[in-house]
Design a protein around this motif. Structure first.
Motif, PDB file in Angstrom:
ATOM      1  N   MET A 115       0.819  -1.205   0.000  1.00 12.69           N
ATOM      2  CA  MET A 115       0.000   0.000   0.000  1.00 12.69           C
ATOM      3  C   MET A 115       0.853   1.256   0.000  1.00 12.69           C
ATOM      4  N   ALA A 116       1.971   1.245   0.730  1.00 21.48           N
ATOM      5  CA  ALA A 116       2.853   2.408   0.754  1.00 21.48           C
ATOM      6  C   ALA A 116       3.436   2.678  -0.627  1.00 21.48           C
ATOM      7  N   MET A 117       3.927   1.630  -1.277  1.00 21.65           N
ATOM      8  CA  MET A 117       4.518   1.800  -2.598  1.00 21.65           C
ATOM      9  C   MET A 117       3.465   2.183  -3.631  1.00 21.65           C
ATOM     10  N   TYR A 118       2.256   1.660  -3.485  1.00 20.23           N
ATOM     11  CA  TYR A 118       1.181   1.996  -4.416  1.00 20.23           C
ATOM     12  C   TYR A 118       0.822   3.474  -4.309  1.00 20.23           C
ATOM     13  N   VAL A 119       0.705   3.955  -3.074  1.00 18.51           N
ATOM     14  CA  VAL A 119       0.398   5.372  -2.858  1.00 18.51           C
ATOM     15  C   VAL A 119       1.497   6.249  -3.456  1.00 18.51           C
ATOM     16  N   ILE A 120       2.760   5.875  -3.233  1.00 12.31           N
ATOM     17  CA  ILE A 120       3.890   6.685  -3.715  1.00 12.31           C
ATOM     18  C   ILE A 120       4.020   6.608  -5.237  1.00 12.31           C
ATOM     19  N   LEU A 121       3.924   5.405  -5.806  1.00 11.74           N
ATOM     20  CA  LEU A 121       4.107   5.248  -7.251  1.00 11.74           C
ATOM     21  C   LEU A 121       3.027   5.951  -8.059  1.00 11.74           C
ATOM     22  N   THR A 122       1.803   5.990  -7.517  1.00  9.50           N
ATOM     23  CA  THR A 122       0.721   6.642  -8.266  1.00  9.50           C
ATOM     24  C   THR A 122       0.850   8.161  -8.275  1.00  9.50           C
ATOM     25  N   VAL A 123       1.778   8.700  -7.473  1.00  6.33           N
ATOM     26  CA  VAL A 123       2.057  10.134  -7.534  1.00  6.33           C
ATOM     27  C   VAL A 123       2.783  10.465  -8.836  1.00  6.33           C
TER      28      VAL A 123
END
Length: 220
Positions: free
Chosen positions: A71-79
């Motif tokens: 979830m952390a990487m998903y939130v960051i990558l979608t930026v």
């Protein structure tokens, strides 16, 4: 009360499912652990005793670790990254509401207080979601290592071998195998969701584009 439940239904449903499956995991884990103990000539454990074992701590947090990392990487990558046609991506070629600078926002009574405060507080608030998820990942990672070291040491003792510290356990292939086997499945599920949402639909879900929307339309 009914209105409150309706307004928080998604959170309540997921919290309820978590508790149900977590209890199931504890009960079945205690039974499996006791069976293994009995097989090796050791006494079984009660459910409460099982909660203090390295086996339980390791099993719990190696899974939580992968979920929070995902979830952390998903939130960051979608930026920064886009997927044309996916409902999981921000729109391409135009500014998304999430990209708007809060410093330019009109301050209202309902505006979150960090936005009103500004400065360092606002800077942290701008990234508070990813910060929380990364902290939860690091905490779970550490507890996975601690629980794994305890479980591994217990196995070592039963075979007349020396125990290990948490740092020593981090250097074992077993720890990284446990981590990688969970991490890869989490990112596979994200990749499937991102790719499938280009072509497939789920009527009524905010995770899907409108059913009649063309495949090339990006974002929700």
């Amino acid at each position: 009360m009914r209105k409150w439940v309706k307004e928080h239904g998604l959170l309540l449903a997921n919290a309820g499912l978590f508790l149900a499956f977590f209890v199931g995991m504890i009960l079945s884990g205690a039974a499996a652990y006791s069976e293994d103990q009995t097989t090796h000539g050791q006494p079984g454990v009660t459910v409460l005793e099982y909660l203090s074992t390295g086996d339980f701590v390791e099993a719990t947090f190696e899974n939580w670790e992968s979920e929070f990392l995902q979830m952390a990487m998903y939130v960051i990558l979608t930026v920064f990254l886009f997927q044309k046609g996916s409902s999981e991506s921000k729109p391409m070629g135009k500014t998304a509401p999430q990209d708007q600078d809060p410093r330019d926002a009109t301050i209202k009574d309902s505006t979150p207080w960090p936005v009103k405060r500004g400065g360092l507080v606002l800077k942290l608030y701008e990234h508070s979601l990813s910060i929380l998820l990364l902290l939860l990942f690091l905490a779970s990672f550490s507890l996975h290592a601690a629980g794994g070291a305890a479980a591994y040491s217990e196995e070592q003792q039963s075979h007349g071998q020396p125990t290990v510290t948490m740092l020593q356990y981090l250097a074992t292939s077993r720890f990284w195998f446990e981590s990688f086997q969970n991490w890869q499945s989490e990112f596979l599920s994200v990749a499937v969701l991102v790719g499938a949402s280009v072509y497939l639909r789920e009527k009524g879900s905010p995770e899907s584009k409108p059913v009649a929307e063309p495949n090339y339309e990006t974002g929700t």
